[in-house]
Design an enzyme around this catalytic site. Structure first.
Site, short mmCIF file in Angstrom:
data_model
loop_
_atom_site.label_atom_id
_atom_site.label_comp_id
_atom_site.label_asym_id
_atom_site.label_seq_id
_atom_site.Cartn_x
_atom_site.Cartn_y
_atom_site.Cartn_z
N SER A 25 -20.55 30.40 4.87
CA SER A 25 -21.12 31.70 5.06
C SER A 25 -22.10 31.77 3.86
CB SER A 25 -20.15 32.88 4.87
OG SER A 25 -19.31 33.23 5.99
N LYS B 77 -23.77 34.93 -2.87
CA LYS B 77 -23.24 34.86 -1.66
C LYS B 77 -21.93 33.97 -1.65
CE LYS B 77 -22.27 36.02 2.68
NZ LYS B 77 -20.87 35.66 2.37
N THR B 78 -20.81 34.28 -1.27
CA THR B 78 -19.52 33.44 -1.12
C THR B 78 -19.50 32.72 0.20
OG1 THR B 78 -18.42 35.19 -0.38
CG2 THR B 78 -18.12 34.75 -2.66
N GLY B 79 -18.73 31.65 0.34
CA GLY B 79 -18.47 31.16 1.69
C GLY B 79 -17.07 30.43 1.66
#
Length: 265
Positions: A66, A205-207
Site C-alpha cells: 500500500s 504511508k504504511t504497507g
C-alpha cells in the site's frame, strides 16, 4: 557508528550501488528489542547523510504493497483520471470489505489514510495499463514492472522497490522535484500528512503484503523539522498481524535516535 561502502550484486537495486550508509547500533537495538527482522534507512537531505540498519536489506526490492498508493495518487492526478484529491471517484457497491472504513464513497483524501485497496484498484483501472507503465518509467519507480493486471501489479510481487529507492522517491516528492506540476505534488503531500507539532511535521504511508508468507510490512515517509528534511523507509518481516504496529513504533523510535520527533514521555 561504523561506516560502510556497499557495492551490491545485480539482484539488489541499482539505486543503492556504491551508496554510503552509516550503520546505527541504536536503530539495530529497536529491531532487536521488538524481536523482528527488517531494515530502516534515513537520508538527512541537507547534509546528504544516510544512516540505517541492515543496509543490505535496505537495497533489496520488495513489493511496495500500500505504499504504492502515494505514486498511484500522483499518477491518477497527472493523467486526469481524477480531477482532484477531493473528487469522489470510488462508489461503494455494498460488498463487504476488509475494513468497515472502506464501505462508503470517497476520493483520494479519504481513501489514502484508510488505505482503501478497492478504491486504488478503481483508480488504476481508470489510469489504464499503458499510461501507468509510462508514468512508472517517468518516476523511475523501483523495477517499473507491471504484470498480472493494472489493478494487481503492486499487490502480486510484480512491482518491487527497495527501501533506499523509496527514500529517493519520497525525497523528490517532498522537495516538489518530481516530473509533475507543483500543484499535484502539493496535493499528494497534503493527504500524506500524518502528524504535526510545534516545529515538525510527519508524512507517511504504511504497507503490508498480507498474510501470505513471507509477509512484509512497510512504513515510509519524511519528516520536516526546523526547516530541514529527513526522508525514511522501513520494511520488516510480519510473521503475525499482531506485529503490524511495530512498523510505525520502530520507525519513530529510529527517527528519535536522530533527534527527530518529540521524545516519548
Amino acid at each position: 557508528m561504523r561506516r560502510f561502502l556497499f557495492l551490491f550484486a545485480f539482484l539488489l537495486s541499482p539505486a543503492a550501488l556504491a551508496l554510503e550508509i552509516q550503520t546505527s547500533p541504536q536503530i539495530a537495538a529497536h529491531f532487536r528489542d521488538a524481536k523482528v527482522s527488517g531494515t530502516f534507512v534515513m537520508l538527512d537531505v541537507g547534509a546528504q547523510r544516510w544512516i540505517g540498519h541492515n543496509t543490505a536489506r535496505a537495497a533489496t526490492r520488495y513489493s511496495p504493497a500500500s505504499t504504492f498508493k502515494i505514486p498511484n495518487s500522483l499518477i491518477g492526478l497527472a493523467t486526469g483520471s481524477v480531477s482532484s484529491v477531493d473528487e469522489v471517484f470510488y462508489h461503494y457497491d455494498g460488498t463487504p470489505q476488509y475494513l468497515k472504513s472502506w464501505e462508503h464513497d470517497m476520493g483520494l483524501r479519504g481513501a489514502l489514510p484508510v488505505s482503501n485497496v478497492s478504491a486504488y484498484q478503481e483508480l488504476a483501472r481508470r489510469i489504464g495499463l499503458t499510461p501507468m507503465q509510462q508514468n512508472l518509467s517517468l518516476l523511475n519507480y523501483g523495477n517499473k514492472t507491471i504484470e498480472g493486471g493494472v489493478d494487481q501489479f503492486w499487490l502480486n510481487d510484480s512491482l518491487k522497490i527497495s527501501a533506499v529507492e523509496q527514500v529517493q522517491f519520497l525525497t523528490r516528492l517532498a522537495q516538489g522535484a518530481l516530473p509533475y506540476s507543483a500543484e499535484i505534488q502539493a496535493a499528494v503531500r497534503e493527504i500524506t500528512l500524518l502528524e504535526t507539532g510545534r516545529n515538525w511535521k510527519l508524512y507517511g504511508k504504511t504497507g503490508w503484503t498480507g498474510r501470505k508468507q513471507p509477509s512484509i510490512g512497510w512504513f515510509v515517509g519524511w519528516v520536516e523539522q526546523d526547516g530541514k528534511l529527513y526522508s525514511f523507509a522501513l520494511n520488516m518481516d510480519i510473521p503475525d498481524a499482531s506485529d503490524l504496529p511495530k512498523r510505525i513504533d520502530i520507525a519513530k523510535a529510529s527517527l528519535r535516535t536522530q533527534g527527530l520527533l518529540p521524545t516519548v514521555k
